[in-house]
Design a protein around this motif. Structure first.
Motif, PDB file in Angstrom:
ATOM      1  N   ILE A   1      13.512  13.276 -27.719  1.00 25.15           N
ATOM      2  CA  ILE A   1      13.192  11.849 -27.646  1.00 25.15           C
ATOM      3  C   ILE A   1      12.181  11.578 -26.531  1.00 25.15           C
ATOM      4  O   ILE A   1      12.370  11.996 -25.388  1.00 25.15           O
ATOM      5  CB  ILE A   1      14.475  11.010 -27.416  1.00 25.15           C
ATOM      6  CG1 ILE A   1      15.414  11.143 -28.610  1.00 25.15           C
ATOM      7  CG2 ILE A   1      14.145   9.550 -27.123  1.00 25.15           C
ATOM      8  CD1 ILE A   1      14.887  10.574 -29.921  1.00 25.15           C
ATOM      9  N   ALA A   2      11.118  10.887 -26.892  1.00 24.34           N
ATOM     10  CA  ALA A   2      10.128  10.392 -25.935  1.00 24.34           C
ATOM     11  C   ALA A   2      10.300   8.875 -25.844  1.00 24.34           C
ATOM     12  O   ALA A   2      10.973   8.260 -26.683  1.00 24.34           O
ATOM     13  CB  ALA A   2       8.718  10.738 -26.423  1.00 24.34           C
ATOM     14  N   TRP A   3       9.703   8.282 -24.834  1.00 23.70           N
ATOM     15  CA  TRP A   3       9.858   6.844 -24.627  1.00 23.70           C
ATOM     16  C   TRP A   3       9.526   6.032 -25.884  1.00 23.70           C
ATOM     17  O   TRP A   3      10.232   5.096 -26.240  1.00 23.70           O
ATOM     18  CB  TRP A   3       9.007   6.368 -23.453  1.00 23.70           C
ATOM     19  CG  TRP A   3       9.085   4.882 -23.283  1.00 23.70           C
ATOM     20  CD1 TRP A   3       8.097   3.976 -23.505  1.00 23.70           C
ATOM     21  CD2 TRP A   3      10.237   4.133 -22.920  1.00 23.70           C
ATOM     22  NE1 TRP A   3       8.565   2.698 -23.289  1.00 23.70           N
ATOM     23  CE2 TRP A   3       9.881   2.770 -22.919  1.00 23.70           C
ATOM     24  CE3 TRP A   3      11.559   4.465 -22.590  1.00 23.70           C
ATOM     25  CZ2 TRP A   3      10.769   1.750 -22.611  1.00 23.70           C
ATOM     26  CZ3 TRP A   3      12.445   3.456 -22.275  1.00 23.70           C
ATOM     27  CH2 TRP A   3      12.040   2.114 -22.286  1.00 23.70           C
ATOM     28  N   ASP A   4       8.469   6.408 -26.578  1.00 28.29           N
ATOM     29  CA  ASP A   4       8.067   5.670 -27.783  1.00 28.29           C
ATOM     30  C   ASP A   4       9.088   5.771 -28.913  1.00 28.29           C
ATOM     31  O   ASP A   4       9.034   4.981 -29.848  1.00 28.29           O
ATOM     32  CB  ASP A   4       6.701   6.153 -28.279  1.00 28.29           C
ATOM     33  CG  ASP A   4       5.568   5.731 -27.353  1.00 28.29           C
ATOM     34  OD1 ASP A   4       5.769   4.803 -26.541  1.00 28.29           O
ATOM     35  OD2 ASP A   4       4.493   6.345 -27.446  1.00 28.29           O
ATOM     36  N   ASP A   5      10.015   6.733 -28.827  1.00 31.11           N
ATOM     37  CA  ASP A   5      11.054   6.884 -29.843  1.00 31.11           C
ATOM     38  C   ASP A   5      12.252   5.954 -29.602  1.00 31.11           C
ATOM     39  O   ASP A   5      13.032   5.715 -30.520  1.00 31.11           O
ATOM     40  CB  ASP A   5      11.591   8.321 -29.866  1.00 31.11           C
ATOM     41  CG  ASP A   5      10.535   9.342 -30.213  1.00 31.11           C
ATOM     42  OD1 ASP A   5       9.732   9.080 -31.133  1.00 31.11           O
ATOM     43  OD2 ASP A   5      10.510  10.407 -29.561  1.00 31.11           O
ATOM     44  N   VAL A   6      12.439   5.490 -28.378  1.00 29.72           N
ATOM     45  CA  VAL A   6      13.618   4.683 -28.048  1.00 29.72           C
ATOM     46  C   VAL A   6      13.485   3.315 -28.712  1.00 29.72           C
ATOM     47  O   VAL A   6      12.531   2.577 -28.447  1.00 29.72           O
ATOM     48  CB  VAL A   6      13.784   4.520 -26.518  1.00 29.72           C
ATOM     49  CG1 VAL A   6      15.012   3.659 -26.207  1.00 29.72           C
ATOM     50  CG2 VAL A   6      13.897   5.881 -25.836  1.00 29.72           C
ATOM     51  N   PRO A   7      14.432   2.957 -29.585  1.00 30.79           N
ATOM     52  CA  PRO A   7      14.338   1.659 -30.268  1.00 30.79           C
ATOM     53  C   PRO A   7      14.760   0.509 -29.368  1.00 30.79           C
ATOM     54  O   PRO A   7      15.570   0.682 -28.452  1.00 30.79           O
ATOM     55  CB  PRO A   7      15.309   1.812 -31.446  1.00 30.79           C
ATOM     56  CG  PRO A   7      16.257   2.885 -31.045  1.00 30.79           C
ATOM     57  CD  PRO A   7      15.543   3.766 -30.066  1.00 30.79           C
ATOM     58  N   GLY A   8      14.209  -0.655 -29.633  1.00 27.50           N
ATOM     59  CA  GLY A   8      14.643  -1.865 -28.949  1.00 27.50           C
ATOM     60  C   GLY A   8      14.292  -1.931 -27.480  1.00 27.50           C
ATOM     61  O   GLY A   8      15.142  -2.271 -26.658  1.00 27.50           O
ATOM     62  N   THR A   9      13.058  -1.626 -27.147  1.00 28.95           N
ATOM     63  CA  THR A   9      12.659  -1.656 -25.733  1.00 28.95           C
ATOM     64  C   THR A   9      11.631  -2.741 -25.436  1.00 28.95           C
ATOM     65  O   THR A   9      10.946  -2.688 -24.418  1.00 28.95           O
ATOM     66  CB  THR A   9      12.083  -0.288 -25.302  1.00 28.95           C
ATOM     67  OG1 THR A   9      10.965   0.023 -26.133  1.00 28.95           O
ATOM     68  CG2 THR A   9      13.138   0.808 -25.386  1.00 28.95           C
ATOM     69  N   GLU A  10      11.526  -3.713 -26.337  1.00 27.49           N
ATOM     70  CA  GLU A  10      10.605  -4.829 -26.137  1.00 27.49           C
ATOM     71  C   GLU A  10      11.381  -6.139 -26.185  1.00 27.49           C
ATOM     72  O   GLU A  10      12.480  -6.203 -26.755  1.00 27.49           O
ATOM     73  CB  GLU A  10       9.518  -4.799 -27.202  1.00 27.49           C
ATOM     74  CG  GLU A  10       8.669  -3.528 -27.131  1.00 27.49           C
ATOM     75  CD  GLU A  10       7.620  -3.459 -28.230  1.00 27.49           C
ATOM     76  OE1 GLU A  10       7.521  -4.394 -29.039  1.00 27.49           O
ATOM     77  OE2 GLU A  10       6.911  -2.448 -28.261  1.00 27.49           O
ATOM     78  N   ALA A  11      10.818  -7.182 -25.640  1.00 26.07           N
ATOM     79  CA  ALA A  11      11.500  -8.475 -25.541  1.00 26.07           C
ATOM     80  C   ALA A  11      11.943  -9.010 -26.898  1.00 26.07           C
ATOM     81  O   ALA A  11      13.001  -9.639 -26.997  1.00 26.07           O
ATOM     82  CB  ALA A  11      10.592  -9.492 -24.848  1.00 26.07           C
ATOM     83  N   VAL A  12      11.190  -8.732 -27.948  1.00 28.79           N
ATOM     84  CA  VAL A  12      11.549  -9.253 -29.270  1.00 28.79           C
ATOM     85  C   VAL A  12      12.753  -8.533 -29.866  1.00 28.79           C
ATOM     86  O   VAL A  12      13.403  -9.065 -30.762  1.00 28.79           O
ATOM     87  CB  VAL A  12      10.361  -9.198 -30.264  1.00 28.79           C
ATOM     88  CG1 VAL A  12       9.206 -10.051 -29.777  1.00 28.79           C
ATOM     89  CG2 VAL A  12       9.920  -7.765 -30.511  1.00 28.79           C
TER      90      VAL A  12
END
Length: 163
Positions: free
Chosen positions: A116-127
């Motif tokens: 897992i890389a950072w871009d793979d982690v789901p739900g990491t944006e305000a929306v």
């Protein structure tokens, strides 16, 4: 003590001084009016009262495993952290065995560590997250490595049977 009626919660009746984490434990199975079964598991990653996963790492483990676990067995309803930050409730349709759940958790943690890389982690944006600023992939990976190094027990009181 007040006269407020409180239901007994199984998890609070568990002697947290006697369990040996990490482990997966079936808390119980509830049956609906049509016979549907819902299983509740205690996925304990850290020894109670001896440590806790920092919120940012726990949050990232939660988001990542919520997605990875759904690829490993059918019926996952929810994967939610305990307030004490020592593990998670895993809620699933049906009655998957402890071995099935532990194997899915183990392989998911291994993927978190290795793939897992950072871009793979789901739900990491305000929306997509109510507290998107409180994530740490580094912490999630470090805690996941510790759990994997210790092994995940299939019995909360005996570490001789590991997943």
């Amino acid at each position: 003590m007040s006269d407020v009626e409180l239901a007994e919660v199984e998890s609070f009746a568990l002697d947290h001084t006697k369990v040996l984490a990490p482990y997966v434990r079936l808390i119980g199975v509830e049956h609906g009016p049509k016979g549907d079964a819902i299983s509740n598991f205690d996925v304990r990653l850290v020894q109670p009262n001896a440590g806790e996963i920092p919120t940012a790492g726990l949050h990232t483990i939660e988001h990542t495993l919520a997605a990875l676990l759904r690829t490993r067995f059918d019926g996952l309803i929810d994967f939610s952290p305990f307030g004490c930050r020592t593990g998670f409730h895993l809620i699933a349709w049906g009655e998957p065995g402890v071995e099935t759940v532990a194997a899915a958790v183990k392989s998911s943690l291994q993927d978190l560590v290795d793939r897992i890389a950072w871009d793979d982690v789901p739900g990491t944006e305000a929306v997509s997250c109510g507290n998107y600023r409180d994530h740490s992939l580094h912490s999630a990976k470090e805690w996941s490595k510790q759990v994997l190094d210790q092994g995940i027990s299939l019995d909360p009181f005996d570490r001789s049977r590991l997943a």
